[in-house]
Scaffold this motif. Structure first.
Motif, PDB file in Angstrom:
ATOM      1  N   GLU A 229       0.822  -1.198   0.000  1.00 50.36           N
ATOM      2  CA  GLU A 229       0.000   0.000   0.000  1.00 50.36           C
ATOM      3  C   GLU A 229       0.860   1.252   0.000  1.00 50.36           C
ATOM      4  N   VAL A 230       0.303   2.318  -0.516  1.00 48.76           N
ATOM      5  CA  VAL A 230       0.924   3.631  -0.421  1.00 48.76           C
ATOM      6  C   VAL A 230       0.290   4.307   0.779  1.00 48.76           C
ATOM      7  N   ASN A 231       1.064   4.616   1.815  1.00 44.17           N
ATOM      8  CA  ASN A 231       0.534   5.222   3.027  1.00 44.17           C
ATOM      9  C   ASN A 231       0.475   6.732   2.893  1.00 44.17           C
ATOM     10  N   LEU A 232      -0.664   7.359   3.313  1.00 44.82           N
ATOM     11  CA  LEU A 232      -0.759   8.817   3.401  1.00 44.82           C
ATOM     12  C   LEU A 232      -0.042   9.321   4.630  1.00 44.82           C
ATOM     13  N   GLY A 233      -0.024   8.528   5.695  1.00 43.23           N
ATOM     14  CA  GLY A 233       0.706   8.873   6.906  1.00 43.23           C
ATOM     15  C   GLY A 233      -0.019   9.889   7.770  1.00 43.23           C
ATOM     16  N   ASP A 234       0.503  10.079   8.961  1.00 36.43           N
ATOM     17  CA  ASP A 234      -0.018  11.060   9.920  1.00 36.43           C
ATOM     18  C   ASP A 234       0.931  12.255   9.961  1.00 36.43           C
ATOM     19  N   TYR A 235       1.011  12.972   8.859  1.00 41.71           N
ATOM     20  CA  TYR A 235       1.953  14.076   8.738  1.00 41.71           C
ATOM     21  C   TYR A 235       1.236  15.409   8.830  1.00 41.71           C
ATOM     22  N   ASN A 236       2.032  16.413   9.076  1.00 38.54           N
ATOM     23  CA  ASN A 236       1.524  17.764   9.052  1.00 38.54           C
ATOM     24  C   ASN A 236       1.735  18.322   7.649  1.00 38.54           C
ATOM     25  N   VAL A 237       1.469  19.589   7.442  1.00 35.59           N
ATOM     26  CA  VAL A 237       1.687  20.214   6.146  1.00 35.59           C
ATOM     27  C   VAL A 237       3.188  20.275   5.877  1.00 35.59           C
ATOM     28  N   GLY A 238       3.585  19.894   4.664  1.00 38.16           N
ATOM     29  CA  GLY A 238       5.005  19.950   4.321  1.00 38.16           C
ATOM     30  C   GLY A 238       5.227  19.746   2.840  1.00 38.16           C
ATOM     31  N   ARG A 239       6.429  20.049   2.396  1.00 39.20           N
ATOM     32  CA  ARG A 239       6.796  19.846   0.996  1.00 39.20           C
ATOM     33  C   ARG A 239       8.224  19.332   0.963  1.00 39.20           C
ATOM     34  N   SER A 240       8.421  18.287   0.178  1.00 40.79           N
ATOM     35  CA  SER A 240       9.739  17.725  -0.048  1.00 40.79           C
ATOM     36  C   SER A 240       9.881  17.541  -1.547  1.00 40.79           C
ATOM     37  N   GLU A 241      10.693  18.399  -2.165  1.00 43.02           N
ATOM     38  CA  GLU A 241      10.835  18.436  -3.619  1.00 43.02           C
ATOM     39  C   GLU A 241       9.455  18.632  -4.254  1.00 43.02           C
ATOM     40  N   GLN A 242       8.950  17.647  -5.019  1.00 37.71           N
ATOM     41  CA  GLN A 242       7.659  17.810  -5.693  1.00 37.71           C
ATOM     42  C   GLN A 242       6.509  17.156  -4.934  1.00 37.71           C
ATOM     43  N   ILE A 243       6.754  16.703  -3.717  1.00 36.50           N
ATOM     44  CA  ILE A 243       5.707  16.034  -2.940  1.00 36.50           C
ATOM     45  C   ILE A 243       5.148  16.990  -1.891  1.00 36.50           C
ATOM     46  N   LEU A 244       3.844  17.260  -1.988  1.00 32.61           N
ATOM     47  CA  LEU A 244       3.146  18.096  -1.021  1.00 32.61           C
ATOM     48  C   LEU A 244       2.373  17.173  -0.082  1.00 32.61           C
ATOM     49  N   THR A 245       2.557  17.356   1.216  1.00 28.46           N
ATOM     50  CA  THR A 245       1.874  16.536   2.207  1.00 28.46           C
ATOM     51  C   THR A 245       0.864  17.393   2.957  1.00 28.46           C
ATOM     52  N   LEU A 246      -0.390  16.926   2.969  1.00 24.83           N
ATOM     53  CA  LEU A 246      -1.462  17.619   3.680  1.00 24.83           C
ATOM     54  C   LEU A 246      -2.218  16.627   4.543  1.00 24.83           C
ATOM     55  N   PRO A 247      -2.713  17.057   5.719  1.00 26.65           N
ATOM     56  CA  PRO A 247      -3.604  16.188   6.483  1.00 26.65           C
ATOM     57  C   PRO A 247      -4.908  15.982   5.707  1.00 26.65           C
ATOM     58  N   LEU A 248      -5.617  14.923   5.977  1.00 28.99           N
ATOM     59  CA  LEU A 248      -6.844  14.611   5.247  1.00 28.99           C
ATOM     60  C   LEU A 248      -7.863  15.740   5.263  1.00 28.99           C
ATOM     61  N   TYR A 249      -7.983  16.419   6.390  1.00 31.63           N
ATOM     62  CA  TYR A 249      -9.011  17.451   6.477  1.00 31.63           C
ATOM     63  C   TYR A 249      -8.715  18.656   5.575  1.00 31.63           C
ATOM     64  N   MET A 250      -7.524  18.725   4.999  1.00 29.42           N
ATOM     65  CA  MET A 250      -7.165  19.832   4.103  1.00 29.42           C
ATOM     66  C   MET A 250      -7.243  19.437   2.626  1.00 29.42           C
ATOM     67  N   ALA A 251      -7.803  18.293   2.320  1.00 33.22           N
ATOM     68  CA  ALA A 251      -7.859  17.823   0.934  1.00 33.22           C
ATOM     69  C   ALA A 251      -8.592  18.796   0.018  1.00 33.22           C
ATOM     70  N   PHE A 252      -9.551  19.529   0.551  1.00 33.22           N
ATOM     71  CA  PHE A 252     -10.300  20.452  -0.311  1.00 33.22           C
ATOM     72  C   PHE A 252      -9.426  21.604  -0.796  1.00 33.22           C
ATOM     73  N   PHE A 253      -8.276  21.855  -0.184  1.00 33.93           N
ATOM     74  CA  PHE A 253      -7.355  22.884  -0.658  1.00 33.93           C
ATOM     75  C   PHE A 253      -6.674  22.501  -1.963  1.00 33.93           C
ATOM     76  N   LEU A 254      -6.747  21.240  -2.356  1.00 25.24           N
ATOM     77  CA  LEU A 254      -6.105  20.796  -3.586  1.00 25.24           C
ATOM     78  C   LEU A 254      -6.710  21.436  -4.817  1.00 25.24           C
ATOM     79  N   ARG A 255      -7.845  22.060  -4.697  1.00 23.75           N
ATOM     80  CA  ARG A 255      -8.468  22.773  -5.810  1.00 23.75           C
ATOM     81  C   ARG A 255      -7.557  23.881  -6.316  1.00 23.75           C
ATOM     82  N   ALA A 256      -6.826  24.512  -5.409  1.00 17.12           N
ATOM     83  CA  ALA A 256      -6.003  25.655  -5.761  1.00 17.12           C
ATOM     84  C   ALA A 256      -4.677  25.268  -6.405  1.00 17.12           C
ATOM     85  N   LEU A 257      -4.335  24.011  -6.431  1.00 17.18           N
ATOM     86  CA  LEU A 257      -3.035  23.605  -6.983  1.00 17.18           C
ATOM     87  C   LEU A 257      -3.097  23.384  -8.462  1.00 17.18           C
TER      88      LEU A 257
END
Length: 85
Positions: free
Chosen positions: A57-85
């Motif tokens: 499986e690909v884990n989403l993890g229990d991470y906070n907001v962050g960016r590593s190179e081209q990977i943006l990590t958001l908590p699940l409750y912030m998924a609706f912000f992906l509209r702006a990307l």
């Protein structure tokens, strides 16, 4: 499913009550994956299925907001912000 309510209603009897009580048991991954799919579909994003050849499986993890190179990590409750990307 593009609707969490329909997804949960399709689970075996008693599961709906357990989930409402906070007891997700083995359904946690499926419920959260469906929740994110529901959010993405409602903001107009296309849904894709990803499968690794290893079957792991690909884990989403229990991470906070962050960016590593081209990977943006958001908590699940912030998924609706992906509209702006």
């Amino acid at each position: 499913m593009k609707d969490c309510g329909l997804f949960v209603s399709m689970l075996e009897d008693g599961t709906q009550y357990d989930i409402l009580q906070g007891n997700l048991y083995g359904y946690k991954g499926a419920v959260f994956e469906n929740l994110v799919a529901d959010i993405l579909a409602k903001i107009g994003r296309k849904l894709y299925y990803f499968r690794k050849d290893s079957g792991l499986e690909v884990n989403l993890g229990d991470y906070n907001v962050g960016r590593s190179e081209q990977i943006l990590t958001l908590p699940l409750y912030m998924a609706f912000f992906l509209r702006a990307l």
